[in-house]
Scaffold this motif. Structure first.
Motif, short mmCIF file in Angstrom:
data_model
loop_
_atom_site.label_atom_id
_atom_site.label_comp_id
_atom_site.label_asym_id
_atom_site.label_seq_id
_atom_site.Cartn_x
_atom_site.Cartn_y
_atom_site.Cartn_z
N LEU A 1 -45.40 -47.74 -49.47
CA LEU A 1 -45.94 -46.39 -49.65
C LEU A 1 -47.43 -46.46 -49.95
N ARG A 2 -47.79 -47.42 -50.82
CA ARG A 2 -49.21 -47.58 -51.14
C ARG A 2 -50.00 -48.00 -49.91
N THR A 3 -49.38 -48.88 -49.11
CA THR A 3 -50.07 -49.33 -47.89
C THR A 3 -50.29 -48.15 -46.95
N VAL A 4 -49.28 -47.29 -46.83
CA VAL A 4 -49.43 -46.11 -45.96
C VAL A 4 -50.55 -45.22 -46.49
N ARG A 5 -50.55 -44.99 -47.83
CA ARG A 5 -51.58 -44.14 -48.41
C ARG A 5 -52.97 -44.71 -48.16
N LEU A 6 -53.04 -46.02 -48.33
CA LEU A 6 -54.31 -46.71 -48.12
C LEU A 6 -54.74 -46.58 -46.66
N GLY A 7 -53.76 -46.75 -45.75
CA GLY A 7 -54.06 -46.62 -44.33
C GLY A 7 -54.61 -45.25 -44.02
N VAL A 8 -53.95 -44.23 -44.57
CA VAL A 8 -54.41 -42.86 -44.31
C VAL A 8 -55.83 -42.69 -44.84
N SER A 9 -56.10 -43.23 -46.05
CA SER A 9 -57.45 -43.01 -46.60
C SER A 9 -58.49 -43.78 -45.79
N SER A 10 -58.11 -44.94 -45.23
CA SER A 10 -59.05 -45.66 -44.35
C SER A 10 -59.34 -44.84 -43.10
N LEU A 11 -58.28 -44.21 -42.56
CA LEU A 11 -58.46 -43.42 -41.34
C LEU A 11 -59.31 -42.19 -41.62
N VAL B 1 -49.46 -55.97 -41.77
CA VAL B 1 -48.82 -54.70 -42.14
C VAL B 1 -49.87 -53.62 -42.34
N GLN B 2 -50.97 -53.99 -43.01
CA GLN B 2 -52.00 -52.99 -43.29
C GLN B 2 -52.52 -52.34 -42.00
N PHE B 3 -52.85 -53.17 -41.01
CA PHE B 3 -53.42 -52.60 -39.79
C PHE B 3 -52.35 -51.96 -38.92
N LEU B 4 -51.16 -52.55 -38.96
CA LEU B 4 -50.06 -51.95 -38.20
C LEU B 4 -49.76 -50.55 -38.72
N VAL C 1 -46.70 -49.50 -32.90
CA VAL C 1 -46.36 -50.89 -33.21
C VAL C 1 -46.84 -51.82 -32.09
N LEU C 2 -46.51 -51.42 -30.86
CA LEU C 2 -46.81 -52.27 -29.72
C LEU C 2 -48.32 -52.54 -29.58
N PHE C 3 -49.10 -51.45 -29.62
CA PHE C 3 -50.53 -51.60 -29.39
C PHE C 3 -51.28 -51.94 -30.67
N GLY C 4 -50.58 -51.86 -31.81
CA GLY C 4 -51.20 -52.25 -33.06
C GLY C 4 -51.04 -53.73 -33.34
N LEU C 5 -50.03 -54.34 -32.69
CA LEU C 5 -49.73 -55.73 -33.02
C LEU C 5 -50.90 -56.66 -32.75
N TYR C 6 -51.53 -56.50 -31.59
CA TYR C 6 -52.60 -57.44 -31.25
C TYR C 6 -53.80 -57.32 -32.20
N PRO C 7 -54.34 -56.08 -32.41
CA PRO C 7 -55.44 -55.98 -33.38
C PRO C 7 -55.06 -56.50 -34.76
N ALA C 8 -53.83 -56.20 -35.20
CA ALA C 8 -53.40 -56.65 -36.52
C ALA C 8 -53.33 -58.17 -36.56
N TRP C 9 -52.85 -58.74 -35.46
CA TRP C 9 -52.75 -60.19 -35.38
C TRP C 9 -54.14 -60.82 -35.43
N ARG C 10 -55.08 -60.20 -34.70
CA ARG C 10 -56.46 -60.69 -34.72
C ARG C 10 -57.02 -60.66 -36.13
N ALA C 11 -56.73 -59.54 -36.83
CA ALA C 11 -57.25 -59.39 -38.18
C ALA C 11 -56.67 -60.47 -39.09
N ALA C 12 -55.37 -60.71 -38.94
CA ALA C 12 -54.69 -61.62 -39.86
C ALA C 12 -55.12 -63.06 -39.62
N ASN C 13 -55.56 -63.37 -38.40
CA ASN C 13 -55.89 -64.76 -38.09
C ASN C 13 -57.36 -65.10 -38.24
N MET C 14 -58.11 -64.17 -38.82
CA MET C 14 -59.51 -64.48 -39.07
C MET C 14 -59.61 -65.56 -40.13
N ASP C 15 -60.62 -66.38 -40.00
CA ASP C 15 -60.88 -67.38 -41.02
C ASP C 15 -61.52 -66.68 -42.22
#
Ligand SMILES: Nc1ncnc2c1ncn2[C@@H]1O[C@H](COP(=O)(O)OP(=O)(O)O)[C@@H](O)[C@H]1O
Ligand SMILES: [Mg+2]
Lengths: 237, 423
Positions: free
Chosen positions: B7-17, B346-349, B401-415
């Motif tokens: 729920l917090r993640t969703v709220r955070l997502g909305v506030s980022s948007l 999860v955050q970006f998804l 979910v489908l089109f969010g997976l790749y950006p989220a994956w990119r985000a998660a794999n950053m050094d």
């Protein structure tokens, strides 16, 4: 070696960190061995490019040695998976950065509580702890504000509160006063003294001599090696 | 992650948007219009097909209809004799009655070219001579009075039943029951009226009449007064037509037998007719064909919808990739503070799903509004099936979910170190 009676927090043995720049090799750390102990307050000094940040990144478990071993609170990090490193950062480490690195869309309170958010079992009294810390650092009135609404000194206080919220075994600060005016920097350094007095372990990277001398001890780096260990002002005062 | 954390993640997502309101809004437009057009087109298609199927069903899905058709090569013979003789015969009727399996009731229909008058009002509707079971077999509904009876048939009574439109035209101000109308040169007593049906494509108004409608009289009466020959006035010349029966409607006992009965009818007619002066209409076949058409329509529609949603999804992915780059530093901070890769995923998804589901929900509302507008302004029938909005919602969440997976994956794999150094 001065001191040497606290329990080891971070033990590095023969740590080397190599960067490859095309054909060239840069040894940012070169056979570095050292033990940081419970309750110590070190400043890590050296010229630019001497490997201070590289050392801090490895100590902070966001980078890994190219060779050698690093043990943090009894955990050998060489074999750990990415998730387990995250776990260690959550449990044992607090970060303070030069540019504060607060998250703009979160409130002060949310920023302070962020490390707890990523713990597998967040403490029930986490919010209370965050509020207590904020009050202690003079941020009690600012809990609902966004970072952008605060001064630089206040933002760094938020970052310090954030680094303390998970009660870490070691606080890592990289040029934490670099972006502050001298008066504010002084306040932050006083705060670190205070934390040291309470038994916190602090590693403070800086290239400024006046700042470095404020620590209990000084570790000098040159070309990725230890160039010397000195007593700071603090104990000799 | 626990539900509170989500729920917090969703709220955070909305506030980022909400930090980039216009960008978020523009990003959702693709999914919004994709979803609304899917729902609207489905509703319109569903409405049109329901109407077509209803029209076919009115012909009787358990009926096989044999019809007389003027053969194309008849032109030559008519020039010589001026009498063209074609179509279904009484022999056909007997054969359908006697030898067809599964046929329950058989209704012969003759169509007469006659004027219908009441006082100074004149109409040229289709005058149909038929039997009492016509009403039942064709599924027509009585509006007023009664239908033709067996007794009328036996007594060759001069009675008639008016179609609703004819009745309204001839008797605008009063009930036609009991009135006497003139059909051809004889008077008929009106005993009832029937409800109109949804107009069929084949129901062109009779020549000289703007009214689509019919008048029904007993078959025996039709034979008695109007014989076999009919005069047609066509482009100045008089043509005589000799047609015994215009239609034979055979009602089959069960829908499963319709096909076999139709095949038997076709075979029987092929054998007994030298010319192709007949056709066999099977409403059930038309119905199946209409359903097939609808299926194809749905496939086409589905492809269009799929493409537009794909475009919407790509738009979202594009923006999310930009967002991930923009927030590299934030990602580094979170990772340093202990976020695992999956936390970042999860955050970006969540943000992408919030975007696409938000767009999807508004799209559903718009998609429900469009059919209403179409019904109001274009006077077309539309049907919103409850599955359409549900499907649209599911699809938009799936796109997130489908089109969010790749950006989220990119985000998660950053050094983390690189990310923290990012300006
Ligand atoms: N990502 C990197 N890629 C290549 N070389 C690097 C990278 N990070 C650091 N270095 C090199 O490693 C050495 C030590 O850098 P750093 O630890 O940042 O020094 P300091 O923080 O003391 O200024 C420098 O020579 C620097 O150029
Ligand atoms: Mg540095």
């Amino acid at each position: 070696m001065p001191g040497g009676n606290g329990a080891p927090v971070a033990e590095l043995r023969d740590v080397t960190r190599v960067y490859h720049m095309g054909a060239a090799e840069v040894r940012a750390l070169d056979g570095f061995s050292f033990t940081f102990r419970q309750g110590e307050y070190w400043s890590i000094m050296g010229t630019s490019g001497s490997g201070k940040s590289t050392l801090l990144n490895i100590l902070g478990c966001i980078d890994r040695p190219s060779s050698g071993s690093y043990e943090l609170c009894g955990h050998e990090i060489g074999e750990l998976a990415d998730d387990e490193l995250s776990e260690l950062r959550c449990r044992y480490l607090g970060f303070i950065f030069q540019s504060f690195n607060l998250i703009p869309q979160l409130t002060v309170l949310e920023n302070i509580m962020l490390p707890l958010f990523y713990q597998d079992e967040p403490p029930a009294e986490g919010r209370e702890r965050a509020e207590t810390l904020a009050a202690r650092l003079g941020l009690g009135e600012r809990l609902r504000h966004r970072p952008m609404e605060l001064s630089g000194g206040q933002q760094q206080r938020v970052a310090i509160a954030r680094s303390l919220v998970n009660d870490p075994a070691m606080i890592l600060a990289d040029e934490a006063t670099g972006n502050l005016d001298s008066k504010t920097a002084e306040e932050i350094l006083d705060l670190l003294d205070e934390l040291h007095g309470e038994g916190k372990t602090i590693l403070f990277v800086t290239h400024e001599a006046i700042v470095g001398r404020r620590a209990q001890r000084i570790l000098r780096l040159a070309d990725g090696r230890i160039a010397g260990v000195e007593e700071g002002m603090k104990d000799g005062r | 992650m626990k539900s509170g954390a989500l729920l917090r993640t969703v709220r955070l997502g909305v506030s980022s948007l909400l930090l980039h309101k216009l960008r978020s809004l523009l990003t959702t437009l693709g999914v919004l219009f994709g979803v609304s057009s899917v729902i609207a087109m489905l509703a319109i298609g569903e409405g049109a097909s329901a109407e077509a199927q209803e029209q076919i069903r009115q012909l009787g899905s358990q009926n096989v209809i044999l019809r007389s058709v003027k053969p194309p090569d008849d032109l030559v013979s008519s020039q010589q004799s001026r009498i063209s003789s074609y179509g279904l015969t009484e022999g056909d009727l007997e054969r359908v009655r006697g030898t067809f399996p599964w046929v329950r009731r058989v209704v012969p229909v003759r169509q007469l070219q006659q004027e219908v008058r009441f006082e100074e009002r004149v109409l040229s509707p289709r005058v149909l001579a038929t039997v009492p079971s016509y009403l039942d077999v064709t599924g027509r509904v009585l509006f007023e009075g009664r239908f033709l009876s067996e007794q009328d048939e036996r007594e060759t009574a001069n009675v008639c039943v008016l179609g609703y439109e004819v009745a309204r035209h001839l008797f605008p101000l009063r009930s036609p029951i009991g009135q006497r109308v003139k059909i051809g040169s004889d008077y008929f007593t009106v005993v009832g009226t029937i409800v109109p049906r949804v107009p069929l494509g084949s129901d062109a108004p009779a020549p000289g009449s703007e009214v689509t409608g019919e008048v029904l009289i007993p078959l025996s009466t039709g034979w008695r007064w109007f014989g076999k020959l009919q005069v047609k006035i066509r482009s100045g010349s008089r043509d005589m037509e000799e047609v015994a029966l215009h239609e034979i409607i055979a009602e089959v006992d069960r829908p499963e037998h319709v096909e076999a009965a139709a095949a038997a009818a076709r075979e029987m007619l092929t054998r007994s007719h030298k010319k192709r002066d007949y056709e066999v209409v099977v409403p059930l076949e038309l119905l199946l064909r209409a359903q097939e058409t609808k299926r194809i329509f749905n496939i086409v529609l589905g492809s269009i919808a799929g493409i537009s949603l794909l475009v919407g999804g790509i738009g979202i992915m594009n923006v999310m990739l930009a967002t991930v780059t923009e927030r590299t530093r934030e990602i580094g901070i979170r990772r340093a503070l202990g976020a695992k890769r999956r936390h970042i995923v999860v955050q970006f998804l969540v943000e992408t799903v919030v975007l696409s589901v938000g767009g999807g929900l508004v799209g559903i509302l718009l998609g429900l509004a469009i059919p209403l507008a179409v019904e109001h302004w274009a006077e077309m029938r539309t049907i919103v099936t409850p599955t359409a909005p549900m499907l649209a919602f599911g699809i938009s969440a799936g796109i997130g979910v489908l089109f969010g997976l790749y950006p989220a994956w990119r985000a998660a794999n950053m050094d983390p170190v690189e990310a923290l150094r990012h300006e």
